[in-house]
Design an enzyme around this catalytic site. Sequence first.
Site, short mmCIF file in Angstrom:
data_model
loop_
_atom_site.label_atom_id
_atom_site.label_comp_id
_atom_site.label_asym_id
_atom_site.label_seq_id
_atom_site.Cartn_x
_atom_site.Cartn_y
_atom_site.Cartn_z
N LYS A 9 -6.29 11.55 -0.23
CA LYS A 9 -4.49 11.54 -0.63
C LYS A 9 -4.18 12.85 -0.58
CE LYS A 9 -5.34 7.79 -4.06
NZ LYS A 9 -4.90 7.15 -5.46
N TYR A 49 -0.64 -1.54 -1.88
CA TYR A 49 -0.65 -1.22 -3.49
C TYR A 49 0.29 -2.39 -3.87
CZ TYR A 49 -2.82 3.36 -4.04
OH TYR A 49 -3.91 4.46 -4.06
N ASN A 112 -5.20 11.55 -7.76
CA ASN A 112 -6.71 11.33 -8.07
C ASN A 112 -7.66 11.40 -6.83
OD1 ASN A 112 -6.07 8.96 -7.11
ND2 ASN A 112 -6.76 7.77 -8.98
N HIS A 115 -8.52 7.35 -2.42
CA HIS A 115 -8.74 5.81 -2.62
C HIS A 115 -10.08 5.22 -2.11
CE1 HIS A 115 -7.79 1.69 -2.14
NE2 HIS A 115 -8.20 1.56 -0.99
N GLU A 126 -8.19 -3.77 4.15
CA GLU A 126 -7.94 -2.60 4.26
C GLU A 126 -8.26 -1.60 5.57
OE1 GLU A 126 -9.15 -0.87 0.56
OE2 GLU A 126 -7.53 -1.56 -0.51
P1 IDP Z 1 -8.10 2.71 -8.27
O1 IDP Z 1 -7.56 3.79 -7.20
O2 IDP Z 1 -8.99 3.39 -9.10
O3 IDP Z 1 -8.62 1.72 -7.58
P2 IDP Z 1 -5.85 1.18 -9.00
O4 IDP Z 1 -5.62 0.55 -10.27
O5 IDP Z 1 -6.02 0.26 -7.85
O6 IDP Z 1 -6.99 2.36 -9.31
O7 IDP Z 1 -4.46 1.97 -8.82
C1 IDP Z 1 -4.40 2.53 -7.68
C2 IDP Z 1 -3.50 4.20 -7.61
O8 IDP Z 1 -2.60 4.01 -8.47
C3 IDP Z 1 -4.50 4.94 -8.58
O9 IDP Z 1 -5.59 5.52 -7.61
C4 IDP Z 1 -3.61 6.09 -9.13
O10 IDP Z 1 -3.28 6.94 -7.87
C5 IDP Z 1 -2.22 5.38 -9.24
N1 IDP Z 1 -2.12 4.62 -10.51
C6 IDP Z 1 -2.92 3.64 -11.19
N2 IDP Z 1 -2.55 3.72 -12.77
C7 IDP Z 1 -1.54 4.44 -12.81
C8 IDP Z 1 -0.94 4.83 -13.93
O11 IDP Z 1 -1.03 4.29 -14.96
N3 IDP Z 1 0.01 6.03 -13.84
C9 IDP Z 1 0.11 6.65 -12.57
N4 IDP Z 1 -0.39 6.37 -11.49
C10 IDP Z 1 -1.64 5.27 -11.76
MG MG Z 2 -7.76 0.31 -6.39
#
Ligand code: IDP
Ligand code: MG
Length: 153
Positions: A9, A49, A112, A115, A126
């Site tokens: 990212k 997303y 974070n 992905h 994907e």
């Molecule tokens: P993952 O990346 O661990 O699979 P997902 O729930 O698929 O998690 O969410 C996709 C991305 O959306 C996360 O990696 C993060 O960057 C962002 N995200 C998820 N939940 C939150 C939140 O509560 N606040 C801000 N960003 C979030």
């Molecule tokens: Mg995810």
Amino acid sequence: MEQTFIILKPSTISRSLVGDVITRFQRKGLIIAGIKMMQLDEKILREHYAHLVDRPFFPTLVKSMMATPVIVMVLKGKDVVSVVRAMVGATNCRNAAPGTIRGDFGMSGQENIVHASDSPENAAIEVARFFKPEEIFDYDLATIASIYAPDER
Ligand code: IDP
Ligand code: MG
């Protein structure tokens, strides 16, 4: 062997962590089947997303994912989807266990680092969304016999 889809990212690009993250995947014994840099746009992020489009943080997430180009990768290995999810750690870096990529490199829920696909089914979707077939290479590492026993390949 199974494939998974990875995005390094904008947080990884901006913080110059590209080498550190890719090194972890290589040291694990995973094969890089595809890798390229690209600029994401809103259209592809709404698909990628789709499960989050109605969440309040979605506009911020899209902006963050377009902040710089990203590096997308296809990694290959036995059970690679679950292996990589375990290496990546919990979504929020502050909750991710030490030793995981998010646990070691980040402090944010949104910024974070990576992905990683969450199931083999989503990995296939994907990979097809981000890569053309000719951008994925089918080859073995010269060290493959030291990475897997014959019955694991
Ligand atoms: P993952 O990346 O661990 O699979 P997902 O729930 O698929 O998690 O969410 C996709 C991305 O959306 C996360 O990696 C993060 O960057 C962002 N995200 C998820 N939940 C939150 C939140 O509560 N606040 C801000 N960003 C979030
Ligand atoms: Mg995810």
